[in-house]
Motif scaffolding. Sequence first.
Motif, PDB file in Angstrom:
ATOM      1  N   VAL A 181      -7.927  51.678 -74.976  1.00  0.00           N
ATOM      2  CA  VAL A 181      -7.111  50.519 -75.354  1.00  0.00           C
ATOM      3  C   VAL A 181      -6.532  50.715 -76.754  1.00  0.00           C
ATOM      4  CG1 VAL A 181      -7.210  48.046 -75.878  1.00  0.00           C
ATOM      5  CG2 VAL A 181      -8.382  48.947 -73.879  1.00  0.00           C
ATOM      6  N   THR A 182      -5.247  50.407 -76.881  1.00  0.00           N
ATOM      7  CA  THR A 182      -4.608  50.392 -78.195  1.00  0.00           C
ATOM      8  C   THR A 182      -4.289  48.946 -78.570  1.00  0.00           C
ATOM      9  OG1 THR A 182      -2.380  50.558 -77.307  1.00  0.00           O
ATOM     10  CG2 THR A 182      -3.521  52.649 -77.776  1.00  0.00           C
ATOM     11  N   VAL A 183      -3.948  48.727 -79.813  1.00  0.00           N
ATOM     12  CA  VAL A 183      -3.522  47.401 -80.250  1.00  0.00           C
ATOM     13  C   VAL A 183      -2.327  46.940 -79.418  1.00  0.00           C
ATOM     14  CG1 VAL A 183      -2.591  46.071 -82.191  1.00  0.00           C
ATOM     15  CG2 VAL A 183      -4.447  47.713 -82.579  1.00  0.00           C
ATOM     16  N   ASP A 184      -1.444  47.859 -79.081  1.00  0.00           N
ATOM     17  CA  ASP A 184      -0.252  47.543 -78.298  1.00  0.00           C
ATOM     18  C   ASP A 184      -0.582  46.949 -76.929  1.00  0.00           C
ATOM     19  OD1 ASP A 184       2.544  47.454 -77.831  1.00  0.00           O
ATOM     20  OD2 ASP A 184       2.476  49.369 -76.802  1.00  0.00           O
ATOM     21  N   ASP A 185      -1.722  47.303 -76.363  1.00  0.00           N
ATOM     22  CA  ASP A 185      -2.122  46.762 -75.070  1.00  0.00           C
ATOM     23  C   ASP A 185      -2.503  45.283 -75.152  1.00  0.00           C
ATOM     24  OD1 ASP A 185      -1.864  49.216 -73.655  1.00  0.00           O
ATOM     25  OD2 ASP A 185      -3.821  49.848 -74.438  1.00  0.00           O
ATOM     26  N   LEU A 186      -2.820  44.813 -76.353  1.00  0.00           N
ATOM     27  CA  LEU A 186      -3.373  43.478 -76.516  1.00  0.00           C
ATOM     28  C   LEU A 186      -2.536  42.526 -77.353  1.00  0.00           C
ATOM     29  CD1 LEU A 186      -7.036  44.571 -77.301  1.00  0.00           C
ATOM     30  CD2 LEU A 186      -6.100  43.866 -75.091  1.00  0.00           C
ATOM     31  N   ALA A 187      -1.604  43.060 -78.144  1.00  0.00           N
ATOM     32  CA  ALA A 187      -0.946  42.207 -79.144  1.00  0.00           C
ATOM     33  C   ALA A 187       0.442  42.699 -79.501  1.00  0.00           C
ATOM     34  CB  ALA A 187      -1.812  42.163 -80.410  1.00  0.00           C
ATOM     35  N   ASP A 188       1.146  41.833 -80.214  1.00  0.00           N
ATOM     36  CA  ASP A 188       2.400  42.190 -80.864  1.00  0.00           C
ATOM     37  C   ASP A 188       2.129  42.211 -82.366  1.00  0.00           C
ATOM     38  OD1 ASP A 188       4.167  42.203 -78.520  1.00  0.00           O
ATOM     39  OD2 ASP A 188       3.705  40.071 -78.440  1.00  0.00           O
ATOM     40  N   VAL A 189       2.974  42.915 -83.109  1.00  0.00           N
ATOM     41  CA  VAL A 189       2.791  43.019 -84.556  1.00  0.00           C
ATOM     42  C   VAL A 189       4.107  42.725 -85.263  1.00  0.00           C
ATOM     43  CG1 VAL A 189       2.250  44.603 -86.469  1.00  0.00           C
ATOM     44  CG2 VAL A 189       0.885  44.673 -84.380  1.00  0.00           C
ATOM     45  N   ARG A 190       4.029  41.966 -86.330  1.00  0.00           N
ATOM     46  CA  ARG A 190       5.162  41.733 -87.228  1.00  0.00           C
ATOM     47  C   ARG A 190       4.779  42.302 -88.589  1.00  0.00           C
ATOM     48  NH1 ARG A 190       9.871  40.980 -85.883  1.00  0.00           N
ATOM     49  NH2 ARG A 190      10.297  39.627 -87.613  1.00  0.00           N
ATOM     50  N   ALA A 191       5.733  42.903 -89.275  1.00  0.00           N
ATOM     51  CA  ALA A 191       5.457  43.543 -90.559  1.00  0.00           C
ATOM     52  C   ALA A 191       6.374  42.999 -91.639  1.00  0.00           C
ATOM     53  CB  ALA A 191       5.645  45.055 -90.439  1.00  0.00           C
ATOM     54  N   GLY A 192       5.868  43.002 -92.844  1.00  0.00           N
ATOM     55  CA  GLY A 192       6.648  42.607 -94.011  1.00  0.00           C
ATOM     56  C   GLY A 192       6.086  43.301 -95.233  1.00  0.00           C
ATOM     57  N   ASP A 193       6.586  42.948 -96.391  1.00  0.00           N
ATOM     58  CA  ASP A 193       6.163  43.630 -97.607  1.00  0.00           C
ATOM     59  C   ASP A 193       6.101  42.679 -98.789  1.00  0.00           C
ATOM     60  OD1 ASP A 193       8.859  44.117 -99.435  1.00  0.00           O
ATOM     61  OD2 ASP A 193       9.248  43.903 -97.303  1.00  0.00           O
ATOM     62  N   LYS A 194       5.284  43.025 -99.748  1.00  0.00           N
ATOM     63  CA  LYS A 194       5.216  42.417-101.072  1.00  0.00           C
ATOM     64  C   LYS A 194       4.963  43.560-102.036  1.00  0.00           C
ATOM     65  CE  LYS A 194       5.726  37.987-100.996  1.00  0.00           C
ATOM     66  NZ  LYS A 194       6.973  37.488-101.480  1.00  0.00           N
ATOM     67  N   GLY A 195       6.012  43.983-102.735  1.00  0.00           N
ATOM     68  CA  GLY A 195       5.866  45.153-103.608  1.00  0.00           C
ATOM     69  C   GLY A 195       5.546  46.376-102.780  1.00  0.00           C
ATOM     70  N   ASP A 196       4.468  47.079-103.139  1.00  0.00           N
ATOM     71  CA  ASP A 196       4.096  48.251-102.346  1.00  0.00           C
ATOM     72  C   ASP A 196       2.992  47.931-101.341  1.00  0.00           C
ATOM     73  OD1 ASP A 196       1.916  48.079-104.030  1.00  0.00           O
ATOM     74  OD2 ASP A 196       1.881  50.211-104.512  1.00  0.00           O
ATOM     75  N   THR A 197       2.775  46.632-101.104  1.00  0.00           N
ATOM     76  CA  THR A 197       1.763  46.190-100.157  1.00  0.00           C
ATOM     77  C   THR A 197       2.408  45.815 -98.825  1.00  0.00           C
ATOM     78  OG1 THR A 197       0.341  45.379-101.926  1.00  0.00           O
ATOM     79  CG2 THR A 197      -0.036  44.467 -99.734  1.00  0.00           C
ATOM     80  N   LEU A 198       1.859  46.359 -97.756  1.00  0.00           N
ATOM     81  CA  LEU A 198       2.318  46.068 -96.411  1.00  0.00           C
ATOM     82  C   LEU A 198       1.537  44.872 -95.875  1.00  0.00           C
ATOM     83  CD1 LEU A 198       3.919  46.949 -93.850  1.00  0.00           C
ATOM     84  CD2 LEU A 198       1.947  48.415 -93.309  1.00  0.00           C
ATOM     85  N   ILE A 199       2.227  43.910 -95.283  1.00  0.00           N
ATOM     86  CA  ILE A 199       1.598  42.757 -94.647  1.00  0.00           C
ATOM     87  C   ILE A 199       1.850  42.886 -93.146  1.00  0.00           C
ATOM     88  CG2 ILE A 199       1.466  40.244 -94.515  1.00  0.00           C
ATOM     89  CD1 ILE A 199       0.839  41.374 -97.327  1.00  0.00           C
ATOM     90  N   LEU A 200       0.780  42.887 -92.353  1.00  0.00           N
ATOM     91  CA  LEU A 200       0.890  43.018 -90.908  1.00  0.00           C
ATOM     92  C   LEU A 200       0.242  41.826 -90.222  1.00  0.00           C
ATOM     93  CD1 LEU A 200      -0.168  46.759 -90.687  1.00  0.00           C
ATOM     94  CD2 LEU A 200       2.111  45.851 -90.181  1.00  0.00           C
ATOM     95  N   ALA A 201       0.997  41.130 -89.392  1.00  0.00           N
ATOM     96  CA  ALA A 201       0.465  40.035 -88.590  1.00  0.00           C
ATOM     97  C   ALA A 201       0.282  40.540 -87.174  1.00  0.00           C
ATOM     98  CB  ALA A 201       1.409  38.845 -88.617  1.00  0.00           C
ATOM     99  N   VAL A 202      -0.938  40.498 -86.687  1.00  0.00           N
ATOM    100  CA  VAL A 202      -1.264  40.931 -85.330  1.00  0.00           C
ATOM    101  C   VAL A 202      -1.404  39.668 -84.485  1.00  0.00           C
ATOM    102  CG1 VAL A 202      -2.927  42.177 -83.896  1.00  0.00           C
ATOM    103  CG2 VAL A 202      -2.438  42.971 -86.223  1.00  0.00           C
ATOM    104  N   LEU A 203      -0.591  39.572 -83.441  1.00  0.00           N
ATOM    105  CA  LEU A 203      -0.515  38.365 -82.622  1.00  0.00           C
ATOM    106  C   LEU A 203      -1.015  38.668 -81.207  1.00  0.00           C
ATOM    107  CD1 LEU A 203       3.051  37.604 -83.913  1.00  0.00           C
ATOM    108  CD2 LEU A 203       0.944  36.513 -84.702  1.00  0.00           C
ATOM    109  N   PRO A 204      -2.289  38.391 -80.940  1.00  0.00           N
ATOM    110  CA  PRO A 204      -2.860  38.677 -79.622  1.00  0.00           C
ATOM    111  C   PRO A 204      -2.149  37.888 -78.524  1.00  0.00           C
ATOM    112  CG  PRO A 204      -4.574  38.144 -81.210  1.00  0.00           C
ATOM    113  CD  PRO A 204      -3.269  37.815 -81.849  1.00  0.00           C
TER     114      PRO A 204
END
Length: 109
Positions: A9-32
């Motif tokens: 199982v991968t994350v892709d099998d279970l959820a969608d992901v949205r990505a964004g940024d703050k400076g050099d920090t990646l923000i990832l929202a995983v939506l099951p």
Amino acid sequence: MNDRTFDQVTVDDLADVRAGDKGDTLILAVLPRDAEAYAVLESALTPEAVAHHFAVTEPVVRTDLPHLPALVFRVPTVLAGGVTGYSGLDGHGKTLGYHLLMLRLERTR
């Protein structure tokens, strides 16, 4: 989910992901996609697993939002300076959401 297929199982099998940024920090929202997927991701998609997948040494922070439901990850230093300081094609980190979708989940129980 049966034990025989869990290791595939991968994350892709279970959820969608949205990505964004703050400076050099990646923000990832995983939506099951459903409650069962949330339970699996809550258990298996740890900050340590995400840090290893992105090869970062600084701590990844996970915020659980069960009423949405969502898991939000703060991944530091991935964007090498952020939108204005990164010479790569993806300063916002949007394609890095796809990278998280490819993470294979490991059984934690």
